[in-house]
Design an enzyme around this catalytic site. Structure first.
Site, PDB file in Angstrom:
ATOM      1  N   ALA B 141       0.728  -1.030  -0.122  1.00 39.74           N
ATOM      2  CA  ALA B 141      -0.064  -0.073  -0.022  1.00 39.74           C
ATOM      3  C   ALA B 141       0.926   1.304  -0.006  1.00 39.74           C
ATOM      4  O   ALA B 141       0.629   2.495  -0.495  1.00 39.74           O
ATOM      5  CB  ALA B 141      -0.953   0.065   1.273  1.00 39.74           C
ATOM      6  N   SER B 269      -3.326  -3.380   0.615  1.00 38.72           N
ATOM      7  CA  SER B 269      -2.426  -4.067   1.241  1.00 38.72           C
ATOM      8  C   SER B 269      -2.541  -5.382   1.261  1.00 38.72           C
ATOM      9  O   SER B 269      -3.569  -5.914   1.757  1.00 38.72           O
ATOM     10  CB  SER B 269      -1.761  -3.294   2.434  1.00 38.72           C
ATOM     11  OG  SER B 269      -0.895  -4.273   2.868  1.00 38.72           O
ATOM     12  N   ALA B 270      -1.790  -6.255   0.958  1.00 37.41           N
ATOM     13  CA  ALA B 270      -2.015  -7.725   0.976  1.00 37.41           C
ATOM     14  C   ALA B 270      -2.023  -8.444   2.653  1.00 37.41           C
ATOM     15  O   ALA B 270      -2.660  -9.156   2.947  1.00 37.41           O
ATOM     16  CB  ALA B 270      -1.323  -8.511   0.196  1.00 37.41           C
ATOM     17  N   HIS B 271      -0.923  -7.763   3.209  1.00 33.13           N
ATOM     18  CA  HIS B 271      -0.642  -8.256   4.443  1.00 33.13           C
ATOM     19  C   HIS B 271      -1.518  -7.929   5.642  1.00 33.13           C
ATOM     20  O   HIS B 271      -1.297  -8.377   6.641  1.00 33.13           O
ATOM     21  CB  HIS B 271       0.890  -8.250   4.868  1.00 33.13           C
ATOM     22  CG  HIS B 271       1.286  -6.539   5.236  1.00 33.13           C
ATOM     23  ND1 HIS B 271       1.397  -6.332   6.795  1.00 33.13           N
ATOM     24  CD2 HIS B 271       1.509  -5.601   4.559  1.00 33.13           C
ATOM     25  CE1 HIS B 271       1.677  -5.095   6.734  1.00 33.13           C
ATOM     26  NE2 HIS B 271       1.738  -4.487   5.680  1.00 33.13           N
ATOM     27  N   CYS B 394       4.740   1.902  12.122  1.00 32.04           N
ATOM     28  CA  CYS B 394       5.551   2.890  11.376  1.00 32.04           C
ATOM     29  C   CYS B 394       6.103   3.880  12.232  1.00 32.04           C
ATOM     30  O   CYS B 394       6.996   4.558  11.887  1.00 32.04           O
ATOM     31  CB  CYS B 394       5.176   3.227  10.246  1.00 32.04           C
ATOM     32  SG  CYS B 394       3.470   3.845  10.131  1.00 32.04           S
TER      33      CYS B 394
END
Lengths: 98, 470
Positions: B141, B269-271, B394
């Protein structure tokens, strides 16, 4: 030929037995999901859908057999919640935390 | 009679000797037990050194498992999610035998990989009711956000110079906007109300004739509030402004329809949906066409918008995870809502706790609670049996309090003592109960230590205290 109920029962027992070899998170999820999925499809009468459910259950059984092996190879250690039962879990694990 | 008793005694003695040797050998962990078998009439059988390894008894394995139950409970599903075993199963062939480059046009290895990639693209598109041609795979993302915000701004640079975003956006969006600001664009950062939602009137007033893009995230990763996407989309369509939404936390979890919500581009976003890390997607609308200036140039893959070889295992995993999300969205949502209610009721029953973000317009899987009169870092360290975070992953490296919590009006001390609890598909009731009990115990413990807490208990208003300078 409609799939008989006892075939489903046999599949259900196999699925549950195989899922118990997963580590904690996948194990609890699989048991819950399998139980809910079979509960949902219990009163299905349409033979096409029954056949589809049967095939899906068979594929899922093979998938879980493969994945339990892989997970056992690479997963280490138990979670803090994993002790005896859900109630004793919490108390004994908390005692250990102190 | 005498002889039988003597023989019986001898046999007993031998058996006890053998059993004691066996017990000692297993206690010492010696796998091979070399002992002699005794036959029924007391005579010694030929010394057969039994090489069969003796596995520890069931009780011993159970005892060892209990003793090593130290891995913390995972309750940080907004940071990342474990890879679902069904997703891993689907991606294994592409990590073993089916290893071709999907852009190889000339042989079967390429064709089969390409087929898998296109199938995954359709699976991802069907979750948001988009066309497969509108999905571009990226590395996540963050890359999608960068690509879309910078790409749209730069393409329409000659006529449009203004971008609107929100103060609670993800760092990659805010940083991209800052870079554009340095390159000559105007950026408006919309404030949010105390419940975390934007004010639509403010948005309408902020839109200028030269606005290129409005970027509002669907579900906030720190406080879990859901912005009113349909209304924002309608407004943007009316004013002919592109609407970008960072749906990393929302994709597959809430109902997203790009046509109903008039979303022109979206980052995925995949995760966050139980797939591996390192893959994501950008949805870019084709009717009416959204043009972007590509960030990564090269061989023209992904319609020239994002060159580079796609990773079939990651893409296939992403597609399978998206398919599972679509199929089980209602089931997972019911499970997560039930657990979230249990968690919130348990935690908010502690005095002086505060739920950050709107109580209704929220995704139940993200619960952010401030615990007053407790220091945040010490609380996190005390809760070392549960994997949690205060603020997003983050920003956890810096010591600043979370900017999202500051945007919704939290004071610095409260922002520091906020914890984000994440609930996902694999969370169980036992884990929630454990967490609630542990938090209650640790909060009591830490508050007992705190002199501020004593003052509060006595009824002193902390804001009236004049702290003397030393």
């Amino acid at each position: 030929m409609v799939v008989e109920k006892k075939v489903f029962v046999h599949l259900y027992r196999n699925l549950i037995r195989t899922s118990k070899q997963f580590p904690y998170s996948f194990r609890e999820f699989s048991l819950r999901r399998i139980r809910d999925a079979f509960r949902e499809g219990r009163n299905e009468t349409d033979p096409v859908k029954v056949q589809k459910n049967f095939e899906k259950a068979q594929e899922t059984l093979q998938l879980i057999q493969r994945q339990t092996i892989i997970n056992k190879m690479y997963t280490k250690g138990n979670l803090v919640v994993e002790n005896k039962g859900p109630k004793e879990n919490v108390d004994s694990a908390l005692k250990k935390a102190h | 009679m005498q002889v039988t008793t003597l023989r019986a005694n001898l046999r007993n003695l031998m058996q006890r000797f053998v059993r004691s040797r066996l017990a000692i050998s297993t206690q010492n962990g010696i796998r091979k037990a070399r002992f002699v078998t005794v036959s029924a009439d007391g005579a010694m059988a030929p010394a057969a050194a039994i090489e069969k390894p003796v596995s520890p008894s069931k009780e011993e394995t159970a005892a060892k498992a209990v003793a090593s139950s130290t891995r913390p409970i995972y309750m940080d599903f907004q940071a990342t999610t474990p890879v679902d075993f069904r997703v891993l199963d689907k991606m294994m062939p592409y990590l073993t035998g089916v290893f071709g480059n999907p852009h190889s046009r000339t042989h079967a290895y390429g064709w089969e990989s390409e087929k898998a990639v296109e199938r995954a693209r359709a699976q991802v598109a069907s979750v948001i009711n988009a066309d497969p041609k509108e999905i571009i795979f990226t590395s996540g993302a963050t890359e999608s956000n960068n690509m879309l915000i910078k790409g749209i701004a730069r393409f329409y640079r000659s006529k449009k110079k203004h971008i609107i975003t929100v103060t609670t956006e993800h760092k990659c969006v805010l940083d991209s906007a800052r870079v554009l600001q340095e390159q000559g664009f105007d950026v408006t950062y919309l404030p949010v109300k105390q419940n975390g939602l934007i004010d639509l009137n403010e948005l309408e007033q902020a839109i200028r004739p030269d606005t290129a893009l409005v970027s509002v995230m669907a579900v906030n990763n720190e406080i879990g509030v859901i912005q009113p996407l349909e209304q924002i989309g309608k407004l943007c369509r009316r004013k002919k402004v592109f609407f970008h939404s960072d749906c990393a936390q929302a994709f597959g979890k809430i109902d997203l329809d790009v046509n109903k919500m008039n979303i022109d581009c979206m980052s995925i976003s995949a995760h966050k949906i139980y797939a591996p890390k390192g893959i994501g997607a950008a949805y870019i609308r084709r009717r009416p066409r959204v043009r972007i200036e590509p960030l990564i140039n090269g061989g023209g893959q992904e319609r020239g918008l994002r060159s580079g070889t796609l990773s079939p295992p990651l893409v296939v995993a992403f597609g399978e995870a998206a398919r599972i999300c679509k199929e089980e969205m209602a089931y997972d949502h019911a499970h997560i809502s039930r657990l979230s209610k249990r968690l919130r009721d348990g935690l908010l029953s502690i005095p002086y706790t505060y739920l950050n973000g709107d109580a209704d317009a929220r995704f139940p899987g993200c619960v952010n609670i401030s615990f007053a009169y407790v220091e945040g870092e010490s609380l996190l360290m005390a809760l070392n049996d549960v994997a949690l975070s205060s603020g997003s992953a983050c920003t956890s490296a810096s010591l600043e309090p979370s900017y999202v919590l500051r945007s919704i009006g939290q004071s610095d001390e409260n922002a520091h003592s906020s914890i984000r609890f994440g609930i996902g598909r694999f969370t169980t009731e036992a884990e929630i109960d454990y967490t609630v009990n542990l938090v209650k115990q640790k909060i009591d413990f830490l508050r007992e230590l705190s002199p501020l807490w004593d003052l509060v208990q006595e009824g002193v208003d902390l804001s009236t205290i004049e702290w003397s300078a030393h």
